[in-house]
Design a protein around this motif. Structure first.
Motif, PDB file in Angstrom:
ATOM      1  N   MET A  15       0.825  -1.191   0.000  1.00  0.00           N
ATOM      2  CA  MET A  15       0.000   0.000   0.000  1.00  0.00           C
ATOM      3  C   MET A  15       0.868   1.254   0.000  1.00  0.00           C
ATOM      4  SD  MET A  15      -3.316  -1.074   2.371  1.00  0.00           S
ATOM      5  CE  MET A  15      -3.390   0.473   3.140  1.00  0.00           C
ATOM      6  N   ALA A  16       1.988   1.203   0.677  1.00  0.00           N
ATOM      7  CA  ALA A  16       2.866   2.372   0.738  1.00  0.00           C
ATOM      8  C   ALA A  16       3.361   2.758  -0.644  1.00  0.00           C
ATOM      9  CB  ALA A  16       4.025   2.119   1.688  1.00  0.00           C
ATOM     10  N   SER A  17       3.739   1.761  -1.455  1.00  0.00           N
ATOM     11  CA  SER A  17       4.224   2.083  -2.804  1.00  0.00           C
ATOM     12  C   SER A  17       3.090   2.635  -3.674  1.00  0.00           C
ATOM     13  CB  SER A  17       4.869   0.870  -3.462  1.00  0.00           C
ATOM     14  OG  SER A  17       3.915  -0.142  -3.681  1.00  0.00           O
ATOM     15  N   LEU A  18       1.877   2.170  -3.446  1.00  0.00           N
ATOM     16  CA  LEU A  18       0.716   2.700  -4.156  1.00  0.00           C
ATOM     17  C   LEU A  18       0.530   4.177  -3.826  1.00  0.00           C
ATOM     18  CD1 LEU A  18      -1.766   2.101  -5.960  1.00  0.00           C
ATOM     19  CD2 LEU A  18      -2.995   1.527  -3.861  1.00  0.00           C
ATOM     20  N   LEU A  19       0.675   4.525  -2.553  1.00  0.00           N
ATOM     21  CA  LEU A  19       0.562   5.927  -2.140  1.00  0.00           C
ATOM     22  C   LEU A  19       1.722   6.765  -2.673  1.00  0.00           C
ATOM     23  CD1 LEU A  19      -0.748   5.457   1.491  1.00  0.00           C
ATOM     24  CD2 LEU A  19      -1.994   6.411  -0.454  1.00  0.00           C
ATOM     25  N   ASP A  20       2.882   6.170  -2.814  1.00  0.00           N
ATOM     26  CA  ASP A  20       4.007   6.891  -3.410  1.00  0.00           C
ATOM     27  C   ASP A  20       3.692   7.272  -4.856  1.00  0.00           C
ATOM     28  OD1 ASP A  20       5.515   6.752  -1.093  1.00  0.00           O
ATOM     29  OD2 ASP A  20       6.622   4.958  -1.749  1.00  0.00           O
ATOM     30  N   ALA A  71      -0.347  -2.081  11.345  1.00  0.00           N
ATOM     31  CA  ALA A  71       0.463  -1.997  10.123  1.00  0.00           C
ATOM     32  C   ALA A  71      -0.352  -1.308   9.021  1.00  0.00           C
ATOM     33  CB  ALA A  71       0.914  -3.385   9.688  1.00  0.00           C
ATOM     34  N   GLN A  72      -1.637  -1.639   8.944  1.00  0.00           N
ATOM     35  CA  GLN A  72      -2.511  -0.986   7.957  1.00  0.00           C
ATOM     36  C   GLN A  72      -2.773   0.477   8.338  1.00  0.00           C
ATOM     37  OE1 GLN A  72      -3.620  -2.242   5.086  1.00  0.00           O
ATOM     38  NE2 GLN A  72      -2.651  -4.214   5.442  1.00  0.00           N
ATOM     39  N   LEU A  73      -2.964   0.728   9.628  1.00  0.00           N
ATOM     40  CA  LEU A  73      -3.210   2.106  10.076  1.00  0.00           C
ATOM     41  C   LEU A  73      -2.020   3.020   9.797  1.00  0.00           C
ATOM     42  CD1 LEU A  73      -5.042   1.486  13.466  1.00  0.00           C
ATOM     43  CD2 LEU A  73      -5.996   2.548  11.426  1.00  0.00           C
ATOM     44  N   ALA A  74      -0.835   2.440   9.697  1.00  0.00           N
ATOM     45  CA  ALA A  74       0.360   3.238   9.414  1.00  0.00           C
ATOM     46  C   ALA A  74       0.343   3.807   8.005  1.00  0.00           C
ATOM     47  CB  ALA A  74       1.616   2.392   9.620  1.00  0.00           C
ATOM     48  N   HIS A  95       0.613   7.488  -6.153  1.00  0.00           N
ATOM     49  CA  HIS A  95      -0.630   8.276  -6.214  1.00  0.00           C
ATOM     50  C   HIS A  95      -0.804   9.017  -4.882  1.00  0.00           C
ATOM     51  CE1 HIS A  95      -1.694   6.066  -9.846  1.00  0.00           C
ATOM     52  NE2 HIS A  95      -1.311   4.976  -9.202  1.00  0.00           N
ATOM     53  N   PRO A  96      -0.075  10.104  -4.666  1.00  0.00           N
ATOM     54  CA  PRO A  96      -0.047  10.769  -3.362  1.00  0.00           C
ATOM     55  C   PRO A  96      -1.383  11.367  -2.907  1.00  0.00           C
ATOM     56  CG  PRO A  96       1.211  12.020  -4.979  1.00  0.00           C
ATOM     57  CD  PRO A  96       0.819  10.731  -5.630  1.00  0.00           C
ATOM     58  N   ARG A  97      -2.312  11.616  -3.826  1.00  0.00           N
ATOM     59  CA  ARG A  97      -3.610  12.182  -3.434  1.00  0.00           C
ATOM     60  C   ARG A  97      -4.664  11.109  -3.158  1.00  0.00           C
ATOM     61  NH1 ARG A  97      -5.095  16.905  -7.377  1.00  0.00           N
ATOM     62  NH2 ARG A  97      -6.769  17.012  -5.874  1.00  0.00           N
ATOM     63  N   LEU A  98      -4.299   9.850  -3.329  1.00  0.00           N
ATOM     64  CA  LEU A  98      -5.206   8.738  -3.081  1.00  0.00           C
ATOM     65  C   LEU A  98      -5.484   8.610  -1.587  1.00  0.00           C
ATOM     66  CD1 LEU A  98      -6.669   6.210  -4.281  1.00  0.00           C
ATOM     67  CD2 LEU A  98      -4.562   4.952  -3.802  1.00  0.00           C
ATOM     68  N   VAL A  99      -6.736   8.397  -1.225  1.00  0.00           N
ATOM     69  CA  VAL A  99      -7.123   8.193   0.175  1.00  0.00           C
ATOM     70  C   VAL A  99      -7.552   6.737   0.331  1.00  0.00           C
ATOM     71  CG1 VAL A  99      -8.745   8.834   2.006  1.00  0.00           C
ATOM     72  CG2 VAL A  99      -7.840  10.587   0.466  1.00  0.00           C
ATOM     73  N   LEU A 100      -6.912   6.039   1.254  1.00  0.00           N
ATOM     74  CA  LEU A 100      -7.222   4.631   1.510  1.00  0.00           C
ATOM     75  C   LEU A 100      -7.906   4.492   2.857  1.00  0.00           C
ATOM     76  CD1 LEU A 100      -3.847   3.025   0.413  1.00  0.00           C
ATOM     77  CD2 LEU A 100      -5.971   3.141  -0.892  1.00  0.00           C
ATOM     78  N   GLU A 101      -8.930   3.648   2.896  1.00  0.00           N
ATOM     79  CA  GLU A 101      -9.629   3.351   4.144  1.00  0.00           C
ATOM     80  C   GLU A 101      -9.429   1.884   4.483  1.00  0.00           C
ATOM     81  OE1 GLU A 101     -14.096   3.288   6.122  1.00  0.00           O
ATOM     82  OE2 GLU A 101     -13.837   3.940   4.070  1.00  0.00           O
ATOM     83  N   ASN A 102      -9.039   1.619   5.709  1.00  0.00           N
ATOM     84  CA  ASN A 102      -8.896   0.256   6.184  1.00  0.00           C
ATOM     85  C   ASN A 102     -10.213  -0.166   6.838  1.00  0.00           C
ATOM     86  OD1 ASN A 102      -7.372  -2.126   6.828  1.00  0.00           O
ATOM     87  ND2 ASN A 102      -7.353  -1.424   8.940  1.00  0.00           N
ATOM     88  N   CYS A 103     -10.697  -1.337   6.453  1.00  0.00           N
ATOM     89  CA  CYS A 103     -11.932  -1.844   7.048  1.00  0.00           C
ATOM     90  C   CYS A 103     -11.809  -3.356   7.143  1.00  0.00           C
ATOM     91  CB  CYS A 103     -13.144  -1.465   6.205  1.00  0.00           C
ATOM     92  SG  CYS A 103     -14.695  -2.062   6.895  1.00  0.00           S
ATOM     93  N   GLY A 104     -11.524  -3.842   8.335  1.00  0.00           N
ATOM     94  CA  GLY A 104     -11.438  -5.279   8.551  1.00  0.00           C
ATOM     95  C   GLY A 104     -12.550  -5.709   9.487  1.00  0.00           C
ATOM     96  N   SER A 105     -13.375  -6.626   9.064  1.00  0.00           N
ATOM     97  CA  SER A 105     -14.478  -7.144   9.865  1.00  0.00           C
ATOM     98  C   SER A 105     -15.416  -6.016  10.292  1.00  0.00           C
ATOM     99  CB  SER A 105     -13.948  -7.903  11.080  1.00  0.00           C
ATOM    100  OG  SER A 105     -14.998  -8.522  11.784  1.00  0.00           O
ATOM    101  N   GLY A 106     -15.741  -5.147   9.348  1.00  0.00           N
ATOM    102  CA  GLY A 106     -16.664  -4.053   9.654  1.00  0.00           C
ATOM    103  C   GLY A 106     -16.085  -3.038  10.620  1.00  0.00           C
ATOM    104  N   GLY A 107     -14.781  -2.942  10.677  1.00  0.00           N
ATOM    105  CA  GLY A 107     -14.139  -2.003  11.581  1.00  0.00           C
ATOM    106  C   GLY A 107     -13.774  -2.597  12.930  1.00  0.00           C
ATOM    107  N   LEU A 108     -14.187  -3.833  13.169  1.00  0.00           N
ATOM    108  CA  LEU A 108     -13.903  -4.458  14.468  1.00  0.00           C
ATOM    109  C   LEU A 108     -12.467  -4.940  14.581  1.00  0.00           C
ATOM    110  CD1 LEU A 108     -17.225  -6.448  14.938  1.00  0.00           C
ATOM    111  CD2 LEU A 108     -16.572  -4.259  15.957  1.00  0.00           C
ATOM    112  N   ARG A 109     -11.773  -5.050  13.470  1.00  0.00           N
ATOM    113  CA  ARG A 109     -10.386  -5.495  13.486  1.00  0.00           C
ATOM    114  C   ARG A 109      -9.512  -4.372  12.941  1.00  0.00           C
ATOM    115  NH1 ARG A 109     -10.960  -9.823  10.612  1.00  0.00           N
ATOM    116  NH2 ARG A 109     -10.411  -8.854   8.654  1.00  0.00           N
ATOM    117  N   MET A 110      -8.712  -3.777  13.817  1.00  0.00           N
ATOM    118  CA  MET A 110      -7.813  -2.699  13.412  1.00  0.00           C
ATOM    119  C   MET A 110      -6.392  -3.223  13.459  1.00  0.00           C
ATOM    120  SD  MET A 110      -9.369   0.664  15.183  1.00  0.00           S
ATOM    121  CE  MET A 110     -11.115   1.004  15.153  1.00  0.00           C
ATOM    122  N   ASP A 111      -5.709  -3.096  12.348  1.00  0.00           N
ATOM    123  CA  ASP A 111      -4.351  -3.600  12.188  1.00  0.00           C
ATOM    124  C   ASP A 111      -3.418  -2.396  12.143  1.00  0.00           C
ATOM    125  OD1 ASP A 111      -1.929  -4.392  11.009  1.00  0.00           O
ATOM    126  OD2 ASP A 111      -2.884  -5.866   9.730  1.00  0.00           O
TER     127      ASP A 111
END
Length: 95
Positions: free
Chosen positions: A1-6, A26-29, A8-24
């Motif tokens: 994901m980091a290279s994707l943001l490199d 590494a993904q939040l970084a 496409h710097p204006r891209l906004v990514l949302e993490n959603c694991g198990s409907g938000g009940l699982r927060m990772d």
């Protein structure tokens, strides 16, 4: 994901694991947003939204729920708190 943001710097990514009940963390970084829940009941969502700040920054915690007219009138644990102004006028409350 980091290279994707490199690339496409204006891209906004949302993490959603198990409907938000699982927060990772590494993904939040690398994700700008974290879904906090799939819960849509406005009377059950406030404690989830309040607790989300224990795992994600308030700026990252995405809240997508909103009350609908049907939900507010039929599922409220305190239905008297959701009456309209017309229901609380002196003329309509006189017995």
């Amino acid at each position: 994901m980091a290279s994707l943001l490199d690339r496409h710097p204006r891209l906004v990514l949302e993490n959603c694991g198990s409907g938000g009940l699982r927060m990772d963390y590494a993904q939040l970084a690398v994700a700008q947003l974290q879904s906090t829940s799939d819960q849509q009941d406005p009377f059950r969502y406030p404690p989830i939204a309040a607790a989300a700040a224990t795992a994600a920054t308030p700026e990252q915690a995405a809240v997508w729920a909103y009350p609908s007219r049907t939900t507010a009138s039929t599922k409220s644990p305190h239905p008297h708190r959701h009456s309209s102004a017309a229901d609380t006028s002196p003329a309509s409350s006189a017995s």
